[in-house]
Scaffold this motif. Structure first.
Motif, PDB file in Angstrom:
ATOM      1  N   PHE B 188       0.845  -1.209   0.000  1.00 48.33           N
ATOM      2  CA  PHE B 188       0.000   0.000   0.000  1.00 48.33           C
ATOM      3  C   PHE B 188       0.876   1.252   0.000  1.00 48.33           C
ATOM      4  CE2 PHE B 188      -1.875   3.440   2.462  1.00 48.33           C
ATOM      5  CZ  PHE B 188      -3.015   3.701   1.726  1.00 48.33           C
ATOM      6  N   MET B 189       1.912   1.224   0.859  1.00 48.19           N
ATOM      7  CA  MET B 189       2.789   2.394   0.947  1.00 48.19           C
ATOM      8  C   MET B 189       3.508   2.637  -0.383  1.00 48.19           C
ATOM      9  SD  MET B 189       4.570   2.575   4.636  1.00 48.19           S
ATOM     10  CE  MET B 189       4.368   1.125   5.612  1.00 48.19           C
ATOM     11  N   ALA B 190       3.979   1.542  -0.990  1.00 47.92           N
ATOM     12  CA  ALA B 190       4.713   1.689  -2.251  1.00 47.92           C
ATOM     13  C   ALA B 190       3.804   2.210  -3.370  1.00 47.92           C
ATOM     14  CB  ALA B 190       5.318   0.347  -2.648  1.00 47.92           C
ATOM     15  N   ARG B 191       2.534   1.783  -3.357  1.00 48.04           N
ATOM     16  CA  ARG B 191       1.609   2.202  -4.423  1.00 48.04           C
ATOM     17  C   ARG B 191       1.045   3.597  -4.187  1.00 48.04           C
ATOM     18  NH1 ARG B 191      -0.173  -2.971  -3.529  1.00 48.04           N
ATOM     19  NH2 ARG B 191      -1.908  -2.197  -2.276  1.00 48.04           N
ATOM     20  N   GLU B 192       0.506   3.814  -2.987  1.00 46.24           N
ATOM     21  CA  GLU B 192      -0.231   5.056  -2.710  1.00 46.24           C
ATOM     22  C   GLU B 192       0.645   6.174  -2.151  1.00 46.24           C
ATOM     23  OE1 GLU B 192      -3.425   5.301  -3.532  1.00 46.24           O
ATOM     24  OE2 GLU B 192      -3.495   3.201  -4.178  1.00 46.24           O
ATOM     25  N   LYS B 193       1.804   5.848  -1.661  1.00 39.03           N
ATOM     26  CA  LYS B 193       2.734   6.824  -1.080  1.00 39.03           C
ATOM     27  C   LYS B 193       2.047   7.771  -0.100  1.00 39.03           C
ATOM     28  CE  LYS B 193       6.214   6.575  -4.654  1.00 39.03           C
ATOM     29  NZ  LYS B 193       5.806   5.213  -4.999  1.00 39.03           N
ATOM     30  N   PRO B 194       1.585   7.250   1.024  1.00 40.75           N
ATOM     31  CA  PRO B 194       0.951   8.124   2.027  1.00 40.75           C
ATOM     32  C   PRO B 194       1.948   9.182   2.515  1.00 40.75           C
ATOM     33  CG  PRO B 194       1.435   5.986   2.974  1.00 40.75           C
ATOM     34  CD  PRO B 194       1.708   5.867   1.517  1.00 40.75           C
ATOM     35  N   ALA B 195       1.415  10.371   2.822  1.00 44.63           N
ATOM     36  CA  ALA B 195       2.317  11.458   3.235  1.00 44.63           C
ATOM     37  C   ALA B 195       2.600  11.417   4.734  1.00 44.63           C
ATOM     38  CB  ALA B 195       1.698  12.795   2.852  1.00 44.63           C
ATOM     39  N   ALA B 196       1.744  10.747   5.498  1.00 46.90           N
ATOM     40  CA  ALA B 196       1.964  10.661   6.949  1.00 46.90           C
ATOM     41  C   ALA B 196       1.614   9.262   7.428  1.00 46.90           C
ATOM     42  CB  ALA B 196       1.105  11.690   7.666  1.00 46.90           C
ATOM     43  N   ASN B 197       2.520   8.667   8.171  1.00 44.99           N
ATOM     44  CA  ASN B 197       2.279   7.318   8.720  1.00 44.99           C
ATOM     45  C   ASN B 197       2.289   7.370  10.242  1.00 44.99           C
ATOM     46  OD1 ASN B 197       2.373   6.429   6.109  1.00 44.99           O
ATOM     47  ND2 ASN B 197       4.404   5.509   6.274  1.00 44.99           N
ATOM     48  N   PHE B 198       1.274   6.759  10.845  1.00 41.90           N
ATOM     49  CA  PHE B 198       1.227   6.655  12.304  1.00 41.90           C
ATOM     50  C   PHE B 198       1.308   5.178  12.674  1.00 41.90           C
ATOM     51  CE2 PHE B 198      -0.795  10.647  11.362  1.00 41.90           C
ATOM     52  CZ  PHE B 198      -0.386  11.488  12.373  1.00 41.90           C
ATOM     53  N   TYR B 199       2.268   4.839  13.520  1.00 44.60           N
ATOM     54  CA  TYR B 199       2.367   3.460  14.024  1.00 44.60           C
ATOM     55  C   TYR B 199       2.153   3.535  15.531  1.00 44.60           C
ATOM     56  CZ  TYR B 199       5.035   3.267   9.668  1.00 44.60           C
ATOM     57  OH  TYR B 199       5.450   3.394   8.369  1.00 44.60           O
ATOM     58  N   MET B 200       0.971   3.173  15.993  1.00 42.46           N
ATOM     59  CA  MET B 200       0.652   3.326  17.413  1.00 42.46           C
ATOM     60  C   MET B 200       0.087   2.014  17.953  1.00 42.46           C
ATOM     61  SD  MET B 200       1.061   6.572  18.329  1.00 42.46           S
ATOM     62  CE  MET B 200       1.652   7.953  17.373  1.00 42.46           C
ATOM     63  N   GLY B 201       0.859   1.293  18.726  1.00 37.17           N
ATOM     64  CA  GLY B 201       0.365   0.038  19.290  1.00 37.17           C
ATOM     65  C   GLY B 201       1.503  -0.873  19.672  1.00 37.17           C
ATOM     66  N   SER B 202       1.188  -2.157  19.682  1.00 36.40           N
ATOM     67  CA  SER B 202       2.179  -3.160  20.061  1.00 36.40           C
ATOM     68  C   SER B 202       2.811  -3.738  18.794  1.00 36.40           C
ATOM     69  CB  SER B 202       1.479  -4.257  20.865  1.00 36.40           C
ATOM     70  OG  SER B 202       2.391  -5.252  21.192  1.00 36.40           O
ATOM     71  N   PHE B 203       4.134  -3.650  18.700  1.00 36.02           N
ATOM     72  CA  PHE B 203       4.827  -4.079  17.487  1.00 36.02           C
ATOM     73  C   PHE B 203       5.893  -5.119  17.802  1.00 36.02           C
ATOM     74  CE2 PHE B 203       2.983  -0.101  16.293  1.00 36.02           C
ATOM     75  CZ  PHE B 203       2.654  -0.258  14.962  1.00 36.02           C
ATOM     76  N   TYR B 204       6.180  -5.944  16.814  1.00 32.93           N
ATOM     77  CA  TYR B 204       7.254  -6.921  16.937  1.00 32.93           C
ATOM     78  C   TYR B 204       8.167  -6.790  15.716  1.00 32.93           C
ATOM     79  CZ  TYR B 204       4.617  -8.547  20.895  1.00 32.93           C
ATOM     80  OH  TYR B 204       3.976  -8.581  22.105  1.00 32.93           O
ATOM     81  N   ALA B 205       8.468  -7.896  15.046  1.00 28.71           N
ATOM     82  CA  ALA B 205       9.458  -7.861  13.962  1.00 28.71           C
ATOM     83  C   ALA B 205       9.069  -6.945  12.813  1.00 28.71           C
ATOM     84  CB  ALA B 205       9.672  -9.277  13.433  1.00 28.71           C
ATOM     85  N   GLU B 206       7.773  -6.643  12.685  1.00 28.32           N
ATOM     86  CA  GLU B 206       7.328  -5.851  11.537  1.00 28.32           C
ATOM     87  C   GLU B 206       7.636  -4.367  11.677  1.00 28.32           C
ATOM     88  OE1 GLU B 206       5.407  -7.301  13.693  1.00 28.32           O
ATOM     89  OE2 GLU B 206       4.527  -5.563  14.651  1.00 28.32           O
ATOM     90  N   SER B 207       8.020  -3.927  12.893  1.00 28.10           N
ATOM     91  CA  SER B 207       8.170  -2.480  13.123  1.00 28.10           C
ATOM     92  C   SER B 207       9.128  -1.836  12.121  1.00 28.10           C
ATOM     93  CB  SER B 207       8.638  -2.226  14.558  1.00 28.10           C
ATOM     94  OG  SER B 207       9.915  -2.795  14.746  1.00 28.10           O
ATOM     95  N   LEU B 208      10.304  -2.423  11.969  1.00 27.46           N
ATOM     96  CA  LEU B 208      11.303  -1.803  11.091  1.00 27.46           C
ATOM     97  C   LEU B 208      10.955  -1.987   9.618  1.00 27.46           C
ATOM     98  CD1 LEU B 208      13.910  -0.189  11.232  1.00 27.46           C
ATOM     99  CD2 LEU B 208      15.156  -2.294  10.940  1.00 27.46           C
ATOM    100  N   ILE B 209      10.320  -3.109   9.284  1.00 27.73           N
ATOM    101  CA  ILE B 209       9.932  -3.334   7.878  1.00 27.73           C
ATOM    102  C   ILE B 209       8.952  -2.233   7.461  1.00 27.73           C
ATOM    103  CG2 ILE B 209       8.853  -4.948   6.262  1.00 27.73           C
ATOM    104  CD1 ILE B 209       9.758  -7.237   8.047  1.00 27.73           C
ATOM    105  N   LEU B 210       7.997  -1.938   8.325  1.00 25.67           N
ATOM    106  CA  LEU B 210       7.010  -0.890   8.024  1.00 25.67           C
ATOM    107  C   LEU B 210       7.670   0.487   8.012  1.00 25.67           C
ATOM    108  CD1 LEU B 210       4.077  -2.096  10.316  1.00 25.67           C
ATOM    109  CD2 LEU B 210       4.125  -2.180   7.829  1.00 25.67           C
ATOM    110  N   ALA B 211       8.451   0.767   9.071  1.00 28.60           N
ATOM    111  CA  ALA B 211       9.003   2.118   9.214  1.00 28.60           C
ATOM    112  C   ALA B 211      10.014   2.432   8.107  1.00 28.60           C
ATOM    113  CB  ALA B 211       9.657   2.261  10.584  1.00 28.60           C
ATOM    114  N   GLU B 212      10.801   1.448   7.701  1.00 26.45           N
ATOM    115  CA  GLU B 212      11.770   1.698   6.631  1.00 26.45           C
ATOM    116  C   GLU B 212      11.074   1.889   5.284  1.00 26.45           C
ATOM    117  OE1 GLU B 212      14.675   2.933   7.825  1.00 26.45           O
ATOM    118  OE2 GLU B 212      15.596   1.859   6.172  1.00 26.45           O
TER     119      GLU B 212
END
Lengths: 216, 307
Positions: B188-212
């Motif tokens: 979704f990020m690669a296609r739509e290129k959102p201008a603002a991302n909020f990551y709020m909650g409990s995260f595990y291994a996916e945190s860096l994959i999403l944030a990068e």
């Protein structure tokens, strides 16, 4: 009333769980078991409903050639190919369903997880740029920790005359991890635990209602 | 009203349970014969009495501080949180660029307190996006989180006076599988290129994959989690990170409600008490270990034993 009833349910539910944690009274345990059974029954019916809904929604999109219908078709086929052998023969290793799990699902998951290595490298590259004193300190610490984790670090140090004999990178790395890092992590954990208690009490007491829409 | 009920209920429990606990302790300390004579099961988890007393103390502190704050009528000083001050900036940027805002409430179900904290932040973010008429997209791992989030965003649109702009389909279920959800969100990020991302909650291994991935598409990123092991990843890859307690305080901070702000002040008092206990514990344990005559001072650390 529309607000008060959900708040009361949250309060009673939360307080019941709290009592159950501290008390071994029969009725409380029974009530908890009743709730758990309700959840299991609701979950089972929801699963059948979900499967029916999944088939209906996706089949409709495929039949009407809605844009992106190919993905819906893949989903339906994957569902059937996984569910039918699973229902007929089970999903243990050696069955068709188990085979598909081992051959398709596990490698796909591992691929996504494997991306993490590259992302760690790119994030570390940005984070360790020595733009100011703090970043430089982070860079030096990171280098020590990385070198301390591999035999090369101690081997390199041993080549330095005078200090190489007694100063080991692995020991410095161990000190960094066990003393300042563990201390800082515990501070974060304790503060987060107090924060979690505070937030939970706000929810139980009905002060924070934003999680179900609003304050009014 | 509910907070008074909570305090009264806990106090009553304390009044009834402590004598019972004291009696149990008396029986246990009066020797093996007395202990073996009483074989009836205890209705109170005696091993947890220290936690119970701690809980009652915490509730009392919170109740006192909230009451005095509300009576005083003055907003207590709360340290500015850069991550929360940047919410307006992030949503404004997305509006100017005509791009959506992505909100990700972690990968735990709604029974996790971090997910609830994330949904509380969602309420404020959704209100901003509704005011600015910017699409808010939220992929979900659990159906209950999805339904709750839909209601939260719907309410936010109603409050902003824009119920017509609420799109239920923008808050959708993806998959129970962690990496399937991550693959979708990255796509979704690669296609739509959102201008603002909020990551709020409990995260595990996916945190860096999403944030990068979010960083690679140029989004302004604000993260918040209490999972200490994921914090370094968010700090490295996001523009702002709410660390642990800041994340839990976010909804109170954004609401500017006196009662909620008072609870943050109460939280600080609890932290001071904990720090004092740690310092006192270090001194007493050191004395008890070094001076044999003072070995009875070990009692202090035993007060905090959890079984």
């Amino acid at each position: 009333m529309k607000r008060q009833i959900p708040l009361l349910i949250v309060f009673l539910g939360g307080f019941m769980m709290l009592l159950d944690y501290f008390l071994h009274l029969g009725p409380i345990g029974e009530i908890r078991e009743i709730f758990a059974n309700w959840a299991r029954i609701a979950f089972t019916f929801a699963m059948y409903l979900g499967i029916f809904n999944l088939i209906m929604v996706n089949a409709k999109k495929v039949l009407t050639f809605t844009p992106g219908w190919g993905y819906n078709l893949i989903l339906l086929l994957s569902f059937l190919v996984t569910a039918v052998p699973g229902i007929l023969k089970g999903y243990q290793t050696g069955t068709l369903c188990g085979y598909m799990f081992d051959v398709f699902y596990t490698p796909l998951s591992a691929t996504m997880f494997g991306l993490l290595a590259f992302f760690i490298a790119s994030a570390a590259f940005r984070a360790f740029r020595a733009k100011n004193v703090e970043a430089a300190l982070l860079l030096v610490t990171a280098i020590i920790v990385m070198l301390g984790n591999i035999p090369l670090g101690d081997m390199m140090m041993s080549k330095i005359p005078a200090i190489g004999e007694w100063l080991k990178v692995s020991k410095i790395q161990n000190w960094i991890m066990v003393q300042p890092t563990a201390g800082a992590q515990r501070a974060i954990l304790i503060a987060a635990a107090v924060g979690a208690i505070s937030f939970s009490l706000r929810i139980l007491a009905g002060l924070d209602r934003s999680y179900f829409g609003g304050e009014e | 009203m509910l907070q008074r009920l909570l305090v009264i209920a806990l106090l009553l429990s304390l009044v009834f349970l402590l004598p019972c606990q004291a009696g149990a302790a008396l029986i246990a300390s009066s020797g093996p014969s007395a202990a073996s004579a009483s074989s009836t099961p205890s209705w109170f988890a005696t091993a947890k009495v220290n936690m119970f007393v701690g809980l009652v103390l915490v509730v009392l502190v919170f109740w006192y501080v909230i009451t005095t704050t509300v009576r005083g009528g003055k907003e207590p000083y709360i340290r500015p949180l850069a991550g929360l001050q940047a919410v307006d900036e992030a949503v404004g940027r997305a509006t100017e660029m005509g791009k959506p805002v992505l909100f990700f409430a972690g990968i735990e179900d709604v029974d996790n307190v971090q997910t609830l904290a994330g949904l509380s932040v969602l309420s404020h973010v959704a209100r901003k996006t509704a005011e600015y008429d910017t699409p808010l997209v939220m992929p979900n791992r659990f159906a209950v989180v999805m339904s709750t989030a839909q209601e939260v965003v719907k309410e936010a649109h109603l409050k902003a006076g824009r119920p017509d702009t609420f799109k239920r389909e923008n808050i959708y279920y993806v998959s129970d599988e962690q990496f399937a959800l991550v693959a979708h969100t990255d796509g979704f990020m690669a296609r739509e290129k959102p201008a603002a991302n909020f990551y709020m909650g409990s995260f595990y291994a996916e945190s860096l994959i999403l944030a990068e991935t979010g960083h690679s598409v140029g989004a302004i990123q604000i993260a918040g989690t209490a999972n200490a092991h994921q914090l370094p990843f968010f700090v490295a890859a996001c523009d702002y990170t709410l660390i642990g307690e800041e994340f839990y305080a976010a909804s109170a901070y954004l609401s500017r409600d006196l009662q909620q702000l008072g609870s943050i002040k109460g939280q600080d008092i609890c932290k001071i008490l904990i720090m004092a206990s740690i310092l006192l514990g270090v001194v007493l344990e050191t004395l008890a270990t070094q001076v044999p005559a003072l070995s009875f001072l070990h009692f202090f650390s035993r007060l905090f034993h959890v079984s």
